[in-house]
Design an enzyme around this catalytic site. Structure first.
Site, PDB file in Angstrom:
ATOM      1  N   HIS A 124       3.067   0.594 -12.957  1.00  0.00           N
ATOM      2  CA  HIS A 124       3.603  -0.317 -13.461  1.00  0.00           C
ATOM      3  C   HIS A 124       5.235  -0.854 -13.328  1.00  0.00           C
ATOM      4  CE1 HIS A 124       3.866  -4.389 -15.068  1.00  0.00           C
ATOM      5  NE2 HIS A 124       5.390  -4.250 -15.600  1.00  0.00           N
TER       6      HIS A 124
ATOM      7  N   ASN B 182       1.917   2.933  -2.467  1.00  0.00           N
ATOM      8  CA  ASN B 182       2.050   3.707  -2.784  1.00  0.00           C
ATOM      9  C   ASN B 182       0.339   4.203  -3.209  1.00  0.00           C
ATOM     10  OD1 ASN B 182       4.008   3.829  -6.016  1.00  0.00           O
ATOM     11  ND2 ASN B 182       3.439   1.642  -5.963  1.00  0.00           N
TER      12      ASN B 182
ATOM     13  N   GLY C 293       0.948  -1.080  -0.057  1.00  0.00           N
ATOM     14  CA  GLY C 293      -0.001   0.123  -0.177  1.00  0.00           C
ATOM     15  C   GLY C 293       0.662   1.487  -0.152  1.00  0.00           C
TER      16      GLY C 293
ATOM     17  N   ARG D 150      -5.485  -8.443  -9.248  1.00  0.00           N
ATOM     18  CA  ARG D 150      -6.820  -8.738  -9.642  1.00  0.00           C
ATOM     19  C   ARG D 150      -6.520  -7.919 -11.707  1.00  0.00           C
ATOM     20  NH1 ARG D 150      -7.537 -11.801  -6.719  1.00  0.00           N
ATOM     21  NH2 ARG D 150      -7.846 -13.124  -7.585  1.00  0.00           N
TER      22      ARG D 150
HETATM   23  C1  GRF Z   1       4.580  -1.583  -6.990  1.00  0.00           C
HETATM   24  O1  GRF Z   1       5.828  -1.931  -7.534  1.00  0.00           O
HETATM   25  C2  GRF Z   1       3.406  -1.546  -8.270  1.00  0.00           C
HETATM   26  O2  GRF Z   1       4.384  -0.585  -8.733  1.00  0.00           O
HETATM   27  C3  GRF Z   1       3.229  -2.382  -8.519  1.00  0.00           C
HETATM   28  O3  GRF Z   1       3.309  -3.337  -7.543  1.00  0.00           O
HETATM   29  C4  GRF Z   1       3.931  -2.360  -6.155  1.00  0.00           C
HETATM   30  C5  GRF Z   1       2.855  -2.672  -5.168  1.00  0.00           C
HETATM   31  O4  GRF Z   1       3.764  -1.513  -4.183  1.00  0.00           O
HETATM   32  N1  GRF Z   1       2.221  -3.409  -9.342  1.00  0.00           N
HETATM   33  P1  GRF Z   1       2.756  -0.827  -2.735  1.00  0.00           P
HETATM   34  O5  GRF Z   1       1.969  -1.334  -3.234  1.00  0.00           O
HETATM   35  O6  GRF Z   1       2.254   0.250  -3.974  1.00  0.00           O
HETATM   36  O7  GRF Z   1       3.754  -0.350  -2.045  1.00  0.00           O
END
Ligand code: GRF
Length: 203
Positions: free
Chosen positions: A112, A14, A12, A88
């Site tokens: 991504h 991001n 979480g 998902r």
């Molecule tokens: C990130 O590297 C995002 O780009 C990828 O999954 C990871 C999630 O990290 N899709 P977080 O849960 O936001 O720490």
């Protein structure tokens, strides 16, 4: 005012970077947080922001699972979805509910951790590291029915440092993600205004 949701399955981090923006932005509210994992990091982390996280655990019937999420999103008038490590794949049916004629895109954005179209799918940092590329990066893109195939909004390169560990590479990558995703959200009005149609935004 953009009424947005964030979907997150993992740590979480991001999602939290996006939530931090809310107090400074007048044009967006993250009114709805969704996870599919009962131990997802966002559940604890969102408490600091006085936000509830709605848990929709995986079901055998994918369409039924998505229908429950969709009903809730509709009742909350959510217009935009920001995926932040949501693990998902959304069905085209679900995505189409957010299709916007003006943008000619669904209002769903994903981050991504690679320079798409390279290293789609899971474990993109590992994929790039193991492929011994000189550089990888981070991409932000619209979501379509494919896996990490939607139209790009922006990308930033991340060079691999000679001899660094995978862990270090990932740590630097995540730091870049935390810079780039908020920038996209801050510029969302600009993207809407220009229909997100310029090649790739330099931000
Ligand atoms: C990130 O590297 C995002 O780009 C990828 O999954 C990871 C999630 O990290 N899709 P977080 O849960 O936001 O720490």
């Amino acid at each position: 005012m953009i009424n947005a949701a964030i979907f997150a399955s993992g740590n979480g981090s991001n999602a939290i970077e996006l939530l931090k923006l809310e107090k400074d932005l007048r044009n967006i509210k993250f009114n709805f947080l969704v996870t599919d994992k009962k131990n997802a990091g966002i559940i604890e982390k969102a408490k600091k922001f006085n936000k509830d996280v709605y848990l929709f655990e995986k079901e055998n019937n994918k369409l039924e699972h998505e229908r429950k999420i969709l009903n809730k999103l509709k009742s909350e008038n959510i217009e935009w979805i920001f995926l932040a490590g949501y693990m998902r794949i959304l069905s085209s049916d679900f995505i189409n509910h957010f299709y916007n004629d003006y943008l000619d895109q669904a209002k769903i954005i994903n981050i991504h951790p690679s320079l798409l179209p390279d290293f789609k799918g899971k474990n993109a940092y590992e994929q790039a590291f193991n492929a011994k590329v000189n550089h990888s990066g981070v991409s932000i893109h619209f979501v379509d029915a494919g896996i990490d195939t939607g139209e790009l909004i922006t990308q930033k390169e991340l060079p691999l440092i000679k001899g660094e560990s995978l862990e270090n590479f990932k740590k630097r990558g995540l730091k870049l993600e935390h810079e780039l995703y908020p920038k996209v959200v801050k510029n969302i009005d600009k993207f809407i205004e220009t229909k997100c149609k310029e090649d790739i935004y330099e931000i």
